[in-house]
Design a protein around this motif. Structure first.
Motif, short mmCIF file in Angstrom:
data_model
loop_
_atom_site.label_atom_id
_atom_site.label_comp_id
_atom_site.label_asym_id
_atom_site.label_seq_id
_atom_site.Cartn_x
_atom_site.Cartn_y
_atom_site.Cartn_z
N ARG A 151 35.96 41.66 11.44
CA ARG A 151 37.11 41.89 10.78
C ARG A 151 36.93 43.30 9.91
N LEU A 152 38.11 44.03 10.20
CA LEU A 152 37.97 45.43 9.53
C LEU A 152 39.37 45.11 8.82
N VAL A 153 39.43 45.59 7.53
CA VAL A 153 40.58 45.48 6.45
C VAL A 153 40.67 47.06 6.12
N VAL A 154 41.90 47.65 6.22
CA VAL A 154 41.90 48.98 5.72
C VAL A 154 43.32 49.11 5.15
N SER A 155 43.20 50.32 4.18
CA SER A 155 44.54 50.84 3.62
C SER A 155 45.64 51.15 4.51
N GLU A 156 45.27 51.97 5.69
CA GLU A 156 46.24 51.97 6.70
C GLU A 156 45.42 52.06 8.18
#
Lengths: 281, 281, 281, 281
Positions: free
Chosen positions: A236-241
């Motif tokens: 998983r990648l979690v990103v601000s945008e």
């Protein structure tokens, strides 16, 4: 304001996520689209797990986009769990000790957002930090103060509870000083095993936060993207945008929610701060 | 540990004092003779009075000896009162906000030495700082904490009293934590008019401190030194250790003493810390 | 690509031009409107005349907008003639020796634009530099190479001629290597007395360049702007793009032109490169 | 002048060699005993082989001893072959592109010493560099120029021959300009497989160079040193001066010699520069 990225999955070379056109965090440091500031040039940081339980941290006050050392490291370090953060300073000095992610023991912590009225409540926050932890605060940001507050409130045992109490403390003290919306932002923290991410703001209009859809689904939609074949099914990648050119790859975190990505599976739950037991005197 | 220099007199180009072989502070950053550390390469700072009552401050984490910008500034700025400081970090991060001199409003403050057991008493010190001053602390050094304590105790009104109370506070808290000799060092502070310098240590073995003898006398002894003809009769240099090649030019400050160099004349007096009125509860 | 500003007039505090909202060069480093790149965060430089004929130069690889030392200097240095430059690196390393303005003896030189195919003709350019000047080249940019070529071609005696020959050389060598449009940009140079500015590109589509209209006229249009009353009647700002909120204050330099602002008056003339006498063998 | 270290053997964590008291390169950056300068605080560099044939390079202008990022990296990167270098600048600017080791393709190159009269012969050296290599020179040091000269002379095919020709070129050009002793120093270079080290000076009084004795012997002498059990039998450290507290562990390289440490074994041979075929016209 800032931008951040958290990766958890099988081991990958950091440069695959930081620099490849498909998923370029670094480009975003120069040209953010959703952020309150378009340029995040006031330093950056990378935290990664590798040799031993304590993560490595590489931070610099230079803009990420022109930092040659970051490029070198990203091209040589493989990790199953890492954070990167690009900073647009608001108020605090641009110095290495103010760059995210912050580290304590095996924990990493980073934040996109701010504590409104921080100057007014910083003293209260610092005072509430456990005396044994206090001397380890090395910078001057709101985020680091929040991190140490969360550590004081038991981050190592129950991250969602500790973050809820820390933000609850901030809201109580802020409001007692007349600040309407004391907390704003998204947070990521990890112990090297699981990843917790939070999206919350006192105002109910939080900074954006996205995570990638299931990798197996993504592989079907984007069969020509090598990076998707490199990573494990549970990556998983979690990103601000959203970053890169993978429309449809991103799921937005709901307002006032948090997610856990761990060995025991994944969860997406609602989040609410916990006010201190008694009102501040 | 560190090295510092304070100049008060007629306006001179900073480079005359920082770089000329006769009086080279910068050489000393590389090769200190009397210091506990021979190399002071962990940053430097210059504070000077010129345009307006608030002094300019130029600080950097690079070693002073190879900093081209420092050389440029020193070659273009003239000032009647300036401080320079070269740092050998012990404990605190090497970052710009930890470089001396520290500034508050029209005041400058710098220190050579340390607070023993600072980690243990830092919280007490920070708590004792006036709430309105607290948010302006931007670094993490013992010196800056001491400066804000002195400001809290009335530095702007009575510097010797305020410094005595600040060091007295440090000694009381340090001893209550079992530290035998809590304070060590020399201090310089100024409001842009007068210059106060202190030499004191709890142990009674303080870091060295010297000031120049009367300029008129020096001119007679060293008739070929241009710099001595440039400066006014009342010019004084105060330094951590003698610099340059002017044997006989320096007077050592006595142990446990302080000096005032101001418009109303000069004084050299004994110094003793003032303990807090009541023991810490 | 980059942004620059040149000021010539009566002595002013640098901060009046670099930081005040009316005329803020520094804001522009973060948000350029006309530039090919919107962010100029890869270092900056200031060159100013003050003590003696050789100008001071302060350069840093950090973004200008968060540099505290720049703010300090600008608040304390007064000068009748100064350059500032913010850089968006294209190709050359981000290092202090690559930051504009470049200095040689009493001359300053800065540039917004690029030499297309620089890698291919750099060797030719370096070889054409006078042997006595060659060892003084300390960086790796196209601009510094152009500066030393102009010095070789007599910049100190006839700046327009020397710049025309330097750009002519670049065009001839570039074209012999198959580059269609070898030169692009605007240039400013000064000896501390007069200011020369150039706008030219091989393609005929040059980077923008503007200078302020007559100060007396501006004062009538903007009677409430203090800065206009501070400066002399002959003061001029020349900038890559209009800054501040003074619509109507700016005159665009024509394509392929150069201007001279000196004690003997002002001139705006057409500019054409001078090819080398013989084609490169 | 500088200090360097080269390691070749089984994979080790860099921090085992850079920071442990037994073998501390970093301490040496602060307090060199044999060097011409005792302080090497003008930047440092690390080059290491790991992911892929091209080595990573981490370089900074800060002193090595206070660089937190270096400490982080050293604690997380394992490598079977790495270089570290601490710099005391003499003449060339302190900038990242001037920090050793230099890299070209899969090659690393570093140097302790100098080219006397470099300013006078730099142009000749640069001109002799292959035109295709020329644009890749990114700094301004004598060492980088020497490296590109060696690359031009076939470093990738026959390192001892190429280095002999490069130094021969330097000596010929230097002497033609009246320099008595043009070259001084020790050099290390590697392609990621073998390690070549050189000790030579025109004067016959070369900077010191040492390598470790056979690891099996060392283990017998120092049975309590863990690091000796971690590394393979063929591991070698080559250093500018002995580090750590292992008297008897070091063998001095003879004057005018070079060593090869490779898969095919080890050799220690005499070294002599090769002058250019014809005298410079």
């Amino acid at each position: 304001m800032c931008r951040w990225l958290a990766y958890r999955g099988s081991e990958v070379l950091l440069s695959r996520v930081l620099y490849t056109p498909v998923l370029s965090m670094i480009d975003q440091s120069l040209r953010s689209r959703l952020g309150a500031e378009t340029t995040n040039g006031d330093g950056f940081g990378v935290g990664w797990y590798g040799a031993g339980p304590v993560p490595g941290v590489f931070r610099s006050v230079e803009p990420a986009w022109n930092n040659e050392n970051l490029r070198e490291l990203a091209g040589h370090i493989r990790s199953p769990l890492f954070f990167t953060h690009v900073r647009a300073a608001i108020g605090s000095p641009v110095q290495q000790s103010n760059c995210h992610p912050f580290r304590h023991d095996r924990w990493l912590f980073m934040h996109n957002g701010y504590i409104d009225g921080f100057a007014a409540i910083k003293r209260d926050m610092i005072l509430a930090v456990d005396e044994s932890l206090f001397p380890q605060i090395s910078g001057t940001t709101d985020t680091e103060a929040l991190f140490y507050l969360a550590l004081t409130f038991g981050l190592a045992d129950d991250p969602p509870e500790a973050v809820a109490r820390a933000i609850g403390f901030v809201e109580a003290r802020g409001r007692s000083r007349g600040v309407q919306y004391p907390f704003q932002g998204t947070i990521a923290t990890t112990d090297g095993e699981s990843l917790w991410v939070f999206r919350y703001s006192s105002e109910g209009k939080s900074r954006s936060l996205f995570f990638t859809r299931d990798v197996r689904t993504l592989r079907q939609e984007y069969p020509d993207r090598d990076v998707l074949r490199e990573v494990s099914d549970d990556a998983r990648l979690v990103v601000s945008e959203p970053i890169g050119d993978l429309p449809g790859a991103w799921v937005e975190m709901p307002e006032a929610s948090y997610g856990v990505f761990g060995k025991g599976g994944e969860q997406l739950l609602s989040f609410a701060p916990k006010p201190p037991p008694k009102a501040p005197q």
